[in-house]
Design an enzyme around this catalytic site. Structure first.
Site, PDB file in Angstrom:
ATOM      1  N   LYS A  76       0.731  -1.628   0.131  1.00  0.00           N
ATOM      2  CA  LYS A  76       0.014   0.148   0.315  1.00  0.00           C
ATOM      3  C   LYS A  76       0.568   1.708  -0.204  1.00  0.00           C
ATOM      4  CE  LYS A  76      -3.694   0.017   2.284  1.00  0.00           C
ATOM      5  NZ  LYS A  76      -4.230  -0.026   3.819  1.00  0.00           N
ATOM      6  N   SER A 111      11.236 -44.333 -12.300  1.00  0.00           N
ATOM      7  CA  SER A 111      10.099 -43.497 -11.170  1.00  0.00           C
ATOM      8  C   SER A 111       9.833 -43.614 -10.089  1.00  0.00           C
ATOM      9  CB  SER A 111       8.199 -44.279 -11.823  1.00  0.00           C
ATOM     10  OG  SER A 111       8.029 -43.250 -11.547  1.00  0.00           O
ATOM     11  N   GLY A 113      -8.303  -7.409   4.843  1.00  0.00           N
ATOM     12  CA  GLY A 113      -9.219  -7.211   5.813  1.00  0.00           C
ATOM     13  C   GLY A 113      -8.572  -8.135   7.129  1.00  0.00           C
ATOM     14  N   CYS A 143       6.039 -40.704  -9.837  1.00  0.00           N
ATOM     15  CA  CYS A 143       4.612 -40.777 -10.453  1.00  0.00           C
ATOM     16  C   CYS A 143       4.318 -40.505  -9.024  1.00  0.00           C
ATOM     17  CB  CYS A 143       4.597 -42.017 -10.891  1.00  0.00           C
ATOM     18  SG  CYS A 143       5.612 -43.924  -9.788  1.00  0.00           S
ATOM     19  N   ARG A 170      -3.157   2.724   8.342  1.00  0.00           N
ATOM     20  CA  ARG A 170      -3.854   1.906   7.771  1.00  0.00           C
ATOM     21  C   ARG A 170      -2.405   1.145   7.690  1.00  0.00           C
ATOM     22  NH1 ARG A 170      -8.321   2.358   3.933  1.00  0.00           N
ATOM     23  NH2 ARG A 170      -8.414   5.173   4.289  1.00  0.00           N
ATOM     24  N   GLY A 193       8.784 -43.051  -6.745  1.00  0.00           N
ATOM     25  CA  GLY A 193       7.668 -43.275  -6.001  1.00  0.00           C
ATOM     26  C   GLY A 193       7.643 -42.773  -4.451  1.00  0.00           C
ATOM     27  N   THR A 194       7.446 -41.413  -5.001  1.00  0.00           N
ATOM     28  CA  THR A 194       7.684 -40.598  -3.208  1.00  0.00           C
ATOM     29  C   THR A 194       6.419 -40.850  -2.122  1.00  0.00           C
ATOM     30  OG1 THR A 194       6.541 -38.664  -4.755  1.00  0.00           O
ATOM     31  CG2 THR A 194       9.330 -38.996  -4.780  1.00  0.00           C
ATOM     32  N   ASN A 195       5.850 -41.262  -2.431  1.00  0.00           N
ATOM     33  CA  ASN A 195       4.820 -41.588  -1.497  1.00  0.00           C
ATOM     34  C   ASN A 195       5.144 -41.966  -0.658  1.00  0.00           C
ATOM     35  OD1 ASN A 195       2.716 -40.649  -2.826  1.00  0.00           O
ATOM     36  ND2 ASN A 195       1.923 -42.429  -3.918  1.00  0.00           N
ATOM     37  N   ASP A 196       5.438 -44.038  -0.720  1.00  0.00           N
ATOM     38  CA  ASP A 196       6.567 -44.193  -0.404  1.00  0.00           C
ATOM     39  C   ASP A 196       7.827 -44.340   0.676  1.00  0.00           C
ATOM     40  OD1 ASP A 196       5.700 -47.233   0.589  1.00  0.00           O
ATOM     41  OD2 ASP A 196       5.528 -47.175  -1.449  1.00  0.00           O
ATOM     42  N   ARG A 226       2.461 -50.456 -13.623  1.00  0.00           N
ATOM     43  CA  ARG A 226       3.333 -51.465 -12.547  1.00  0.00           C
ATOM     44  C   ARG A 226       2.783 -52.751 -12.381  1.00  0.00           C
ATOM     45  NH1 ARG A 226       3.526 -48.020  -7.224  1.00  0.00           N
ATOM     46  NH2 ARG A 226       0.849 -49.549  -6.917  1.00  0.00           N
ATOM     47  N   GLU A 274      11.763 -46.025  -4.775  1.00  0.00           N
ATOM     48  CA  GLU A 274      11.219 -45.923  -3.867  1.00  0.00           C
ATOM     49  C   GLU A 274      10.909 -46.298  -2.612  1.00  0.00           C
ATOM     50  OE1 GLU A 274       6.425 -47.482  -4.405  1.00  0.00           O
ATOM     51  OE2 GLU A 274       7.546 -49.202  -5.554  1.00  0.00           O
ATOM     52  N   MET A 329      -6.065  -7.456   8.860  1.00  0.00           N
ATOM     53  CA  MET A 329      -4.453  -6.525   9.775  1.00  0.00           C
ATOM     54  C   MET A 329      -6.313  -5.377  10.252  1.00  0.00           C
ATOM     55  SD  MET A 329      -0.911  -7.110   8.754  1.00  0.00           S
ATOM     56  CE  MET A 329      -1.657  -6.540   7.394  1.00  0.00           C
ATOM     57  N   TYR A 371       9.645 -35.901 -17.263  1.00  0.00           N
ATOM     58  CA  TYR A 371       8.542 -36.164 -16.728  1.00  0.00           C
ATOM     59  C   TYR A 371       8.161 -36.359 -15.247  1.00  0.00           C
ATOM     60  CZ  TYR A 371       7.993 -40.854 -16.455  1.00  0.00           C
ATOM     61  OH  TYR A 371       7.730 -42.234 -15.768  1.00  0.00           O
ATOM     62  N   HIS A 404     -16.867  -8.014   1.532  1.00  0.00           N
ATOM     63  CA  HIS A 404     -15.576  -8.839   2.578  1.00  0.00           C
ATOM     64  C   HIS A 404     -15.654 -10.360   2.280  1.00  0.00           C
ATOM     65  CE1 HIS A 404     -14.238 -11.648   5.106  1.00  0.00           C
ATOM     66  NE2 HIS A 404     -13.373 -10.843   5.609  1.00  0.00           N
ATOM     67  N   ARG A 421      -3.898  -1.247  -5.706  1.00  0.00           N
ATOM     68  CA  ARG A 421      -3.375  -2.436  -5.688  1.00  0.00           C
ATOM     69  C   ARG A 421      -3.915  -3.714  -6.468  1.00  0.00           C
ATOM     70  NH1 ARG A 421      -6.279  -4.931   0.008  1.00  0.00           N
ATOM     71  NH2 ARG A 421      -8.228  -4.589  -0.636  1.00  0.00           N
TER      72      ARG A 421
HETATM   73  C1  PEP Z   1       4.669 -44.234  -4.097  1.00  0.00           C
HETATM   74  O1  PEP Z   1       4.895 -44.899  -3.921  1.00  0.00           O
HETATM   75  O2  PEP Z   1       4.878 -42.692  -4.494  1.00  0.00           O
HETATM   76  C2  PEP Z   1       3.288 -44.600  -5.140  1.00  0.00           C
HETATM   77  C3  PEP Z   1       3.170 -43.798  -6.881  1.00  0.00           C
HETATM   78  O3  PEP Z   1       3.201 -46.267  -4.936  1.00  0.00           O
HETATM   79  P1  PEP Z   1       1.936 -46.232  -4.437  1.00  0.00           P
HETATM   80  O4  PEP Z   1       1.678 -44.525  -3.616  1.00  0.00           O
HETATM   81  O5  PEP Z   1       1.038 -46.927  -5.401  1.00  0.00           O
HETATM   82  O6  PEP Z   1       2.381 -47.165  -3.604  1.00  0.00           O
HETATM   83 MG    MG Z   2       4.791 -47.153  -3.713  1.00  0.00          MG
END
Ligand code: PEP
Ligand code: MG
Length: 931
Positions: free
Chosen positions: A29, A799, A109, A866, A100, A801-804, A653, A780, A111, A886, A491, A373
């Site tokens: 501001k 690939s 809104g 993935c 202000r 597997g970032t979940n595991d 897979r 993974e 602050m 990718y 608001h 703004r």
């Molecule tokens: C993972 O582990 O990231 C994955 C893609 O496999 P899943 O979620 O099926 O275990």
């Molecule tokens: Mg997995």
């Protein structure tokens, strides 16, 4: 600490010490007020106390702050006095200021703001003589007590009472006098109200209301700094990922009054439509009012443009005669002011190269701009404005792409109400289409209820007379927001648009009763918990829950996505297991399937039986018999997917989850299964019990299944390659990638590789034909990342597997982390949920290492991700920087990932050019040094 030598920056009379570039020090501001002066826009004179002073106040307290800023603030008040020809504390000719907040990013809104500061009863008397307008003077005083009382002196509602105690006094007085609105109060009423307000302050704080304008000023400045840390501001920053250490600036500015009579007004204007993105100047105003009246939504505002006014009237069912008489536009009422305002708006948009949200006041026929703004907007608005501004040559391609926040694309991809449902539905009322979207939910009236109900999995619609910043948490929890009062700039409307949440504002025909918890329409009463549906694009409110269907993607959306692909380096694939998923992924522009979880295909009624038979078999022969039944079904699924993907890569897979997930644990279903398979129930029960694991996520799953039961990998490989051959004979190409899950040792990789390759050769021999395929693995398990060079010798692709990988790196169970993660986030033990936002510091190191080692083992290794993180923008940027080929995410996140991939490439390029500029300037300094 940064700049302490200059703590205050002044602006006024088309001159300023700051400019738009100084947002870090002056807040957005303050920087823009300075810039507007430099552009020659009429802005009341004032000054900005820097954000550095906020840090001083928060760390070292009130006295230290005042000792640092006192001289500069005193001199700056003098600057305002000279420009306005008034004097602070002078009863004859007083100077009033507004105080202000204003941080780097706008936090609408969240602050505090104080208007009309510098007034007391003495000054009231003097001012009445000067202006001859007792009503205006008493109104200004009562507003000041109300704001200062609640913001600085913390006068709040008593516990259990929902209403603002100042508003309660106003409402009571209005009822007693049988007035329709605040505008009906006369000077005497306002004088009495001021007295009651002061009594309220004394009663609830034990302190007298301050009369000394200097005491008022220091109180207000420190209260605004303090408001940086108020609960809702902290929450808003967390929600929007804004750093807590920024601090706010304080802007002190000469007051201009929109409540000086019928030739005064106040309003808000937008250079483009914040909902749709259309290039139409629009906004709202109120005659004889102050700024907070427009935002609070307590009076129905009028439209700035005549076109907007006609549109509003037709939505509200008001005829042209009545509109002209009772609701004329600013364009019709004050044509010269309107022209000047439109001119300023255009100049500001061209200067800032973005849609502007402008606050203005007309004081006795003179226009003043109080703030500009970059306006908040919906996801659809964001896309349209970026594409339009690109075509108008206001922005280049990269800036246009960076203007759209990838996460906001989500709003465009989600369903709208089914047209057939709308025809049958009962429309109970209509309000203003304040923020588009389709949402159904149960009615709740209070923020706390919205939070509690939604935490139990209920969809809720928050219904309020009007919202205030106190309702932020409820708005976040709700599916949609409905208010009975307020306009497009209230608001509720502004905040909902900022969140991309469906909102209908100003549905005036609804009678809301907070005590009874009901909404009354002409012939219907709805109560808390009843279902309603909001169409935020038309403003229509329906009784009950309506079905939704897919929305249409706009031409601008397609253009933006194509542009994103031209700039991105990362390709975006989708995780998809069914033809339906595949079609959605293709519609959203996926360039391949990055993960087809074959186990999801086994749950169909026809396949689950054969799957169970395979799991329950006693020996290999029994398993092979059952797998032979599964083979044609799996093959058919793959044929369908390859056909749709038409030559694009499809990563399949092999079976991953533990086997117990496929068998029934319920006794009744076990008995039915026993009957169907002709095996005694007891045997089935025992076998199922034997599948029990203490920790199945770390147990008999992933490639451990294919290693202990190679016939499963054989059957799946056969199904994939036979499907590819079959569709080849239909003239369709396919590009299968066979992926091994949960690899942790080179030996596992080798065993699976041999099974797959040997099976492939058998099939190619049978068909006397071949097709190309790739063979690779998920990374993974942390160990796989550590020995990635060795694994890469056997894998053509990785690939992540970032979940595991996240689960095993943190040691947090994916299934049980809900028990502690919310608390970890609340207490900032973790900044983000690591299952949603990739932990670059920890898990990221494993990825970096695996990429380097993997490429050392096989230079042309193809690498993707993935896990869920493949559709999250900051994680996509990380993948780009690590040189992945990718990312793969769920179908609905494909557009988000495409845009995030473009952002990553553009940011990289921008950072590179900043670094090379910095290096060049270092070189120049070096040369100078030698001379
Ligand atoms: C993972 O582990 O990231 C994955 C893609 O496999 P899943 O979620 O099926 O275990
Ligand atoms: Mg997995």
């Amino acid at each position: 600490m940064g700049n302490l030598t200059k703590t205050v920056f002044i602006f006024g009379d088309k001159k300023a010490e700051g400019n738009a570039e100084m947002k870090n020090l002056l807040g957005s501001k303050g920087a823009n007020l300075a810039e507007m002066n430099l552009l020659g826009i009429p802005v009341p004179p004032g000054f900005t106390i820097t954000t550095e002073m906020c840090k001083i106040y928060l760390e070292e307290g009130h006295d230290k702050l005042i000792s640092i800023i006192k001289n500069e603030v005193t001199a700056s008040i003098k600057f305002i006095e000279e420009r306005t020809g008034t004097r602070f504390s002078d009863a004859e000719n007083p100077c009033f200021v507004s105080v202000r907040s204003g941080s780097r990013a706008s936090m609408p809104g969240m602050m505090d703001t104080i208007l009309n500061l510098g007034i007391n009863e003495n000054i009231v008397e003097g001012l009445i003589k000067k202006t001859n307008n007792a009503r205006f003077v008493w109104d200004s005083y009562r507003r000041f007590i109300q704001m200062y009382g609640s913001v600085v002196m913390n006068v709040r509602a008593e516990a259990g009472d929902f209403a603002d105690p100042f508003e309660e006094i106003l409402e009571k007085e209005k009822k007693q006098k049988c007035y329709q609105s605040d505008n009906d109060f006369n000077a005497e009423d306002l004088k009495n109200i001021s007295k009651s307000f002061k009594q309220l302050v004394k009663k609830s704080t034990g302190k007298d209301f301050p009369n000394d304008p200097w005491e008022q000023l220091w109180g207000a400045v420190t209260a605004v700094f303090e408001s940086w840390m108020n609960e809702r501001a902290v929450y808003y920053r967390e929600l929007n990922n804004l750093p807590q250490e920024w601090g706010t600036a304080v802007n002190v500015q000469a007051m201009v009054f929109g409540n000086m009579g019928q030739n005064s007004a106040t309003g808000v204007a937008f250079t483009r439509d914040a909902s749709t993105g259309e290039k139409t100047f629009n906004g709202e105003f109120l005659i004889n009012a102050q700024g907070e009246d427009v935002v609070a939504g307590t009076r129905t505002p009028r439209q700035i443009t005549t076109e907007g006014s006609r549109r509003w009237a037709s939505l509200s069912g008001i005829g042209e005669d009545i509109r002209c008489r009772d609701f004329p536009s600013l364009e019709e009422m004050m044509p010269e002011i309107y022209q000047e305002l439109a001119g300023c708006a255009q100049m500001l948009e061209l200067n800032f190269k973005d849609m502007q949200d402008i606050e203005f006041t007309v004081q006795e026929g003179k226009l003043w701009i109080l703030q500009t703004r970059n306006g908040k907007r919906t996801g659809a608005g964001m896309v349209k404005m970026a594409v339009d501004m690109l075509h108008e040559n206001l922005l280049d391609e990269k800036t246009a792409l960076l203007r759209v926040d990838p996460k906001r694309l989500d709003e465009l991809l989600h369903p709208i109400f089914d047209q057939d449902e709308i025809i049958k539905a009962c429309c109970i009322a209509q309000g203003l289409p304040a923020s588009p979207g389709a949402s159904s939910g149960r009615i709740v009236f209070f923020t706390e209820d919205a939070q509690v109900w939604s935490s139990k999995g209920e969809n809720v619609i928050l219904v309020r007379m009007e919202t205030s910043p106190e309702d932020l948490k409820g708005m976040v929890a709700a599916q949609g927001i409905l208010t009975a009062r307020g306009g497009m700039t209230s608001h509720a409307a502004v905040v909902a648009r900022g969140m991309g949440k469906c909102c209908i504002a100003g549905a005036e025909s609804l009678k809301i009763d907070y005590k009874q918890r009901t909404i009354q329409t002409e012939n219907l009463t709805l109560k808390e918990g009843d279902w309603i549906s909001l169409d935020g694009s038309t403003g229509k409110i329906y009784k009950g829950k309506l079905k939704t269907s897919e929305g249409q993607l706009s031409v601008d959306f397609e253009k933006l996505m194509n542009l994103a692909d031209q700039h991105a380096r990362l390709k975006v694939r989708s995780n998809a297991d069914t033809p339906m998923d595949v079609m959605t992924a293709l519609r959203f522009g996926a360039k391949g399937i990055g993960l087809c979880r074959t186990e999801h295909m086994f749950f169909d009624d026809d396949k689950i039986m054969a799957m169970r038979e395979m799991i329950l078999a006693d020996n290999e022969a029994g398993r092979r018999k059952a797998l032979a039944k599964l083979l044609p079904m799996q093959r058919k699924d793959f044929e369908d997917i390859f056909r749709l993907m038409n030559g694009l890569p499809v990563n399949i897979r092999l079976l991953d989850p533990p086997l117990h997930e496929f068998v029934p644990h319920d006794e009744k279903i076990q008995k039915e299964l026993a009957d169907e398979l002709g095996i005694p129930h007891e045997i089935i029960k025992k076998k199922i019990e034997s599948l029990y694991e203490f920790n199945p996520m770390m147990g008999h799953r992933g490639c451990r299944l294919g290693t202990t039961y190679p016939e499963i990998s054989e059957m799946q490989t056969a199904a994939i390659l036979e499907a590819a051959l079959h569709i080849k004979y239909e003239g369709i190409e396919s590009l299968p990638e066979i992926m091994i899950p949960l690899t942790g040792t080179v030996e596992e990789m080798q065993i699976q590789k041999n099974i797959i390759n040997q099976t492939a050769e058998k099939i190619f021999e049978q068909y006397d034909d071949r097709i190309p395929y790739l063979l690779g693995t998920m990374i993974e398990v942390p160990r796989a990342a550590l020995i990635a060079d060795k694994i890469a010798e056997h894998a053509e692709f990785f690939s992540f597997g970032t979940n595991d990988l996240t689960q095993m790196t943190y040691g947090y169970s994916r299934d049980d982390s809900g028990k502690f993660l919310p608390m970890y986030l609340e207490k900032s033990i973790l900044k983000h949920d690591p299952f949603q936002v990739l932990d670059q510091q920890g898990v990221g190191q494993l990825i970096t290492m695996a990429v380097q080692k993997g490429k050392a083992g096989r230079p042309n290794l193809k690498i993707g991700i993935c896990g869920e993180h493949g559709g999250e923008p900051s994680s996509v940027e990380f993948c780009h920087n690590e040189g992945l080929n990718y990312v793969s995410c769920s179908p609905y996140r494909v557009p988000i990932a495409r845009l995030a991939a473009a952002h990553a490439a553009i940011n990289e390029e921008n950072n590179r050019s900043i670094t090379s500029r910095q290096n060049a300037s270092k070189a120049i300094c070096f040369e100078n040094y030698h001379f």
